[in-house]
Design a protein around this motif. Structure first.
Motif, PDB file in Angstrom:
ATOM      1  N   UNK A 178      12.195  25.802  85.349  1.00 27.90           N
ATOM      2  CA  UNK A 178      13.232  24.660  85.800  1.00 27.90           C
ATOM      3  C   UNK A 178      12.588  23.318  85.228  1.00 27.90           C
ATOM      4  N   UNK A 179      13.263  22.392  84.559  1.00 30.13           N
ATOM      5  CA  UNK A 179      12.785  20.942  84.310  1.00 30.13           C
ATOM      6  C   UNK A 179      12.712  20.194  85.657  1.00 30.13           C
ATOM      7  N   UNK A 180      11.667  19.527  86.085  1.00 27.43           N
ATOM      8  CA  UNK A 180      11.777  18.780  87.149  1.00 27.43           C
ATOM      9  C   UNK A 180      11.675  17.365  86.668  1.00 27.43           C
ATOM     10  N   UNK A 181      12.189  16.330  87.730  1.00 33.55           N
ATOM     11  CA  UNK A 181      12.485  15.180  87.477  1.00 33.55           C
ATOM     12  C   UNK A 181      11.351  14.239  86.980  1.00 33.55           C
ATOM     13  N   UNK A 182      10.134  14.438  86.997  1.00 32.21           N
ATOM     14  CA  UNK A 182       8.963  13.840  86.325  1.00 32.21           C
ATOM     15  C   UNK A 182       8.687  14.498  85.113  1.00 32.21           C
ATOM     16  N   UNK A 183       9.596  15.269  84.554  1.00 25.06           N
ATOM     17  CA  UNK A 183       8.798  15.987  83.039  1.00 25.06           C
ATOM     18  C   UNK A 183       9.915  15.561  82.130  1.00 25.06           C
ATOM     19  N   UNK A 184       9.541  16.008  80.886  1.00 24.81           N
ATOM     20  CA  UNK A 184      10.263  15.715  79.589  1.00 24.81           C
ATOM     21  C   UNK A 184      10.807  16.971  79.008  1.00 24.81           C
ATOM     22  N   UNK A 185      12.069  16.714  78.387  1.00 24.53           N
ATOM     23  CA  UNK A 185      12.549  17.762  77.560  1.00 24.53           C
ATOM     24  C   UNK A 185      11.530  18.138  76.402  1.00 24.53           C
ATOM     25  N   UNK A 186      11.621  19.527  75.957  1.00 22.92           N
ATOM     26  CA  UNK A 186      10.912  19.916  75.048  1.00 22.92           C
ATOM     27  C   UNK A 186      11.320  21.122  74.242  1.00 22.92           C
ATOM     28  N   UNK A 187      11.192  21.460  73.151  1.00 27.34           N
ATOM     29  CA  UNK A 187      11.785  22.683  72.406  1.00 27.34           C
ATOM     30  C   UNK A 187      11.248  23.844  73.144  1.00 27.34           C
ATOM     31  N   UNK A 188       9.922  23.937  73.239  1.00 23.83           N
ATOM     32  CA  UNK A 188       9.223  25.201  73.611  1.00 23.83           C
ATOM     33  C   UNK A 188      10.072  25.835  75.083  1.00 23.83           C
ATOM     34  N   UNK A 189      10.318  24.972  75.973  1.00 26.25           N
ATOM     35  CA  UNK A 189      11.050  25.661  77.365  1.00 26.25           C
ATOM     36  C   UNK A 189      12.507  25.038  77.192  1.00 26.25           C
ATOM     37  N   UNK A 190      12.936  23.896  76.597  1.00 23.94           N
ATOM     38  CA  UNK A 190      14.360  23.536  77.102  1.00 23.94           C
ATOM     39  C   UNK A 190      14.962  23.324  75.887  1.00 23.94           C
ATOM     40  N   UNK A 191      14.647  23.927  74.620  1.00 25.11           N
ATOM     41  CA  UNK A 191      15.674  23.863  73.606  1.00 25.11           C
ATOM     42  C   UNK A 191      16.027  22.278  73.002  1.00 25.11           C
TER      43      UNK A 191
END
Length: 275
Positions: A178-191
């Motif tokens: 899951x995407x945590x608050x201190x992480x960024x969106x990316x295509x590999x995991x989060x489209x």
């Protein structure tokens, strides 16, 4: 409002061009008994036993408190397993069957209820609590290990739990996918790129049960708005961030109903048009 929406859909379905896209948030799963993040009884209000999720739900916190974070996530696993898809989820599944390739579903939810209702193509932009991956990046996301059981929040991890929650390749901790608050969106995991591509080719966007509090959903809505395409807000609350940024838009419809009421009506409208 449904009469106006039917007229809009008749034109869009006749043209046979862009996508009919659904962007769903925690509100659609609230009717299945899962708390939303920002409601009065939500996760961001109650927090965890000791922390608010803006602190607790971070990679930084996980890297120092793996057992506590996993204890909380196994409690969430318990809630998700007990929840069942509702009428809104099933209506979206039927709409997917009606629309075929023109249907797109982007969800902020991590509970897997869309898939359990039968929807086949789901873009999970915040990840999935049904999957895990190595916290050091040596594995791709994979299904949650079956031998790890859900727990009550007060239950401690057992030695076997801890062993099973370690990566079999490198020995480091697994993490929730899951995407945590201190992480960024990316295509590999989060489209990330896919979501923008869908927004760029959407003729009508249905925003269901989300208040507009995270970056990528806001940007999806803004992209469709800039292209002067139709946006339909489906939410019992008409005082969300999306209501604010879309105020005055000539291509906005607002349906102040729960998703379990509005989406079955929408499904019937699409059925009538496609007969």
């Amino acid at each position: 409002m449904m009469k106006e929406l039917k007229e809009i859909l008749q034109t869009i379905l006749k043209e046979k061009k862009g996508y009919l896209t659904f962007l769903t948030g925690a509100g659609i799963s609230a009717e299945s008994g899962l708390p939303t993040y920002r409601s009065i009884d939500g996760i961001l209000i109650k927090g965890t036993k000791y922390h608010r999720p803006e602190e607790f739900g971070t990679y930084r916190y996980f890297s120092q408190n793996q057992e506590e974070v996993w204890q909380y996530n196994l409690f969430w696993k318990n809630m998700i397993e007990e929840a069942k898809p509702n009428a809104g989820h099933f209506a979206i599944t039927e709409i997917e069957k009606l629309l075929g390739e023109r249907f797109k579903l982007i969800t902020q939810n991590v509970d897997g209820l869309h898939q359990r209702s039968g929807t086949r193509k789901v873009y999970e932009i915040h990840g999935s609590k049904q999957k895990v991956r190595c916290s050091k990046g040596c594995s791709e996301p994979f299904d949650f290990p079956e031998n790890i059981q859900a727990k009550e929040y007060t239950e401690d991890l057992t030695p076997d739990d801890i062993d099973d929650l370690k990566c079999k390749k490198c020995g480091n901790w697994l993490r929730p996918h899951t995407l945590w608050f201190d992480e960024s969106y990316n295509e590999k995991y989060y489209h990330f790129d896919t979501a923008y591509h869908i927004a760029d080719n959407t003729d009508i966007l249905f925003v269901v049960g989300t208040s507009g509090s995270t970056a990528l959903p806001i940007n999806i809505v803004e992209t469709v708005k800039i292209r002067a395409k139709w946006i339909v807000l489906i939410n019992p609350d008409n005082d969300t961030h999306f209501d604010y940024i879309l105020r005055g838009s000539k291509t906005l419809c607002s349906i102040q109903e729960s998703s379990s009421v509005a989406l079955p009506q929408l499904k019937r409208i699409i059925e009538e048009i496609l007969k």
